[in-house]
Design a protein around this motif. Structure first.
Motif, PDB file in Angstrom:
ATOM      1  N   GLU A 179      -5.304   2.934   6.451  1.00  0.00           N
ATOM      2  CA  GLU A 179      -6.185   2.160   5.573  1.00  0.00           C
ATOM      3  C   GLU A 179      -7.633   2.414   5.983  1.00  0.00           C
ATOM      4  OE1 GLU A 179      -7.333   0.591   2.524  1.00  0.00           O
ATOM      5  OE2 GLU A 179      -5.174   0.365   2.801  1.00  0.00           O
ATOM      6  N   ASN A 182     -10.157  -0.782   2.366  1.00  0.00           N
ATOM      7  CA  ASN A 182      -9.713  -2.091   1.878  1.00  0.00           C
ATOM      8  C   ASN A 182      -9.046  -2.829   3.031  1.00  0.00           C
ATOM      9  OD1 ASN A 182      -8.968  -4.254   0.259  1.00  0.00           O
ATOM     10  ND2 ASN A 182      -7.111  -3.237  -0.477  1.00  0.00           N
ATOM     11  N   ILE A 183      -9.867  -3.330   3.946  1.00  0.00           N
ATOM     12  CA  ILE A 183      -9.358  -3.827   5.216  1.00  0.00           C
ATOM     13  C   ILE A 183      -9.053  -5.320   5.162  1.00  0.00           C
ATOM     14  CG2 ILE A 183      -9.798  -4.056   7.696  1.00  0.00           C
ATOM     15  CD1 ILE A 183      -9.544  -1.165   6.816  1.00  0.00           C
ATOM     16  N   THR A 187      -3.240  -5.352   4.095  1.00  0.00           N
ATOM     17  CA  THR A 187      -3.295  -3.911   3.822  1.00  0.00           C
ATOM     18  C   THR A 187      -3.061  -3.093   5.082  1.00  0.00           C
ATOM     19  OG1 THR A 187      -5.720  -3.853   4.090  1.00  0.00           O
ATOM     20  CG2 THR A 187      -4.855  -4.220   1.862  1.00  0.00           C
ATOM     21  N   LEU A 188      -3.546  -3.580   6.214  1.00  0.00           N
ATOM     22  CA  LEU A 188      -3.282  -2.889   7.471  1.00  0.00           C
ATOM     23  C   LEU A 188      -1.793  -2.906   7.795  1.00  0.00           C
ATOM     24  CD1 LEU A 188      -6.293  -4.235   9.563  1.00  0.00           C
ATOM     25  CD2 LEU A 188      -5.920  -1.848   8.938  1.00  0.00           C
ATOM     26  N   LYS A 191       0.107  -0.366   5.508  1.00  0.00           N
ATOM     27  CA  LYS A 191      -0.014   1.025   5.962  1.00  0.00           C
ATOM     28  C   LYS A 191       0.731   1.230   7.284  1.00  0.00           C
ATOM     29  CE  LYS A 191      -2.285   3.215   2.762  1.00  0.00           C
ATOM     30  NZ  LYS A 191      -3.626   3.767   2.851  1.00  0.00           N
TER      31      LYS A 191
END
Length: 246
Positions: A179, A182-183, A187-188, A191
């Motif tokens: 990622e 878009n942190i 989202t982390l 991924k």
């Protein structure tokens, strides 16, 4: 560490940003592959500098590579290998407190717990860095600088014995694998799930991992800036030792 953290840290060390610095600061992670392992990539700073030192337009790239690695000592040395009198680096030390939770959330054997808990800490740091100074747009901009990428591919053609690096391909893959801009903890974690499936064929509990990332961010809040300050000064000293004539 994760990409925004490396870009942010390189700016703290070098005092400026550029596409060259952005690409250099994440280069050791970019080039990891089936034929170029993590250790080789993270011990490449001196070699990269030697290859590029006669090309003034690429010196900042080479310096930024050094800010990242393990040898010469860059951010990942102090984050992973050794920080003060800790058993290992800062992220591993912080990760000790969440080993059991990481094992459960990531569905992994005990032997993988400390390594993966240190990854959770790194993602927590990435969350905080994104709040301090988002660097995702800098990464996207550098990845789109095809002229620079072509120049680097040309000059680093003989960097590794397995052949050209092919940075166009590497940057495209990296943007899908990690990622970049878009942190959030969600989202982390998403991924990270992709990475765990790709590397280990393991499904994680994404919701639990997202909660752990948030917990990790809180666990480093009090002393993260102290870590960055100390490490930036040490890396400046290490840079000078390698690049003092440039």
């Amino acid at each position: 560490m994760y990409p925004q953290t490396h870009v942010y840290f390189a700016e703290r060390v070098l005092g400026k940003t550029s596409d060259e610095i952005t690409l250099g600061s994440i280069f050791p992670d970019l080039i990891i592959s089936n034929t170029l392992d993590h250790t080789t990539a993270h011990h490449s700073g001196q070699k990269i500098f030697n290859l590029l030192k006669n090309h003034p337009n690429l010196i900042e790239f080479a310096k930024a590579v050094i800010t990242h690695g393990i040898e010469p000592h860059g951010l990942d040395y102090y984050g992973d290998e050794k920080y003060f009198d800790f058993e290992r680096g800062y992220c591993f030390e912080k990760g000790k407190a969440i080993i059991d939770e990481t094992i459960a959330a990531c569905n992994i054997p005990t032997r993988m717990g400390w390594w993966k808990s240190h990854n959770i800490i790194e993602m927590g740091i990435e969350l905080l860095v994104n709040d301090i100074k988002p660097c995702g747009s800098l990464i996207r901009q550098a990845f789109n600088n095809r002229k620079l990428i072509g120049t680097l591919d040309k000059h680093l053609m003989h960097f590794h014995c397995t052949g050209p690096i092919n940075l166009v391909q590497k940057t495209a893959f990296f943007a899908d694998y990690i990622e970049i801009d878009n942190i959030t903890e969600e989202t982390l974690a998403a991924k990270y799930e992709f990475q765990m499936i790709t590397k280990h064929n393991i499904l994680i509990n994404r919701k639990q991992v997202a909660c752990l990332i948030e917990k990790a961010a809180k666990s480093v809040t009090e002393d993260l800036d102290e870590f960055f300050d100390y490490t930036a000064e040490k890396v400046k000293e290490n840079l000078f030792a390698v690049t003092d004539r440039y």
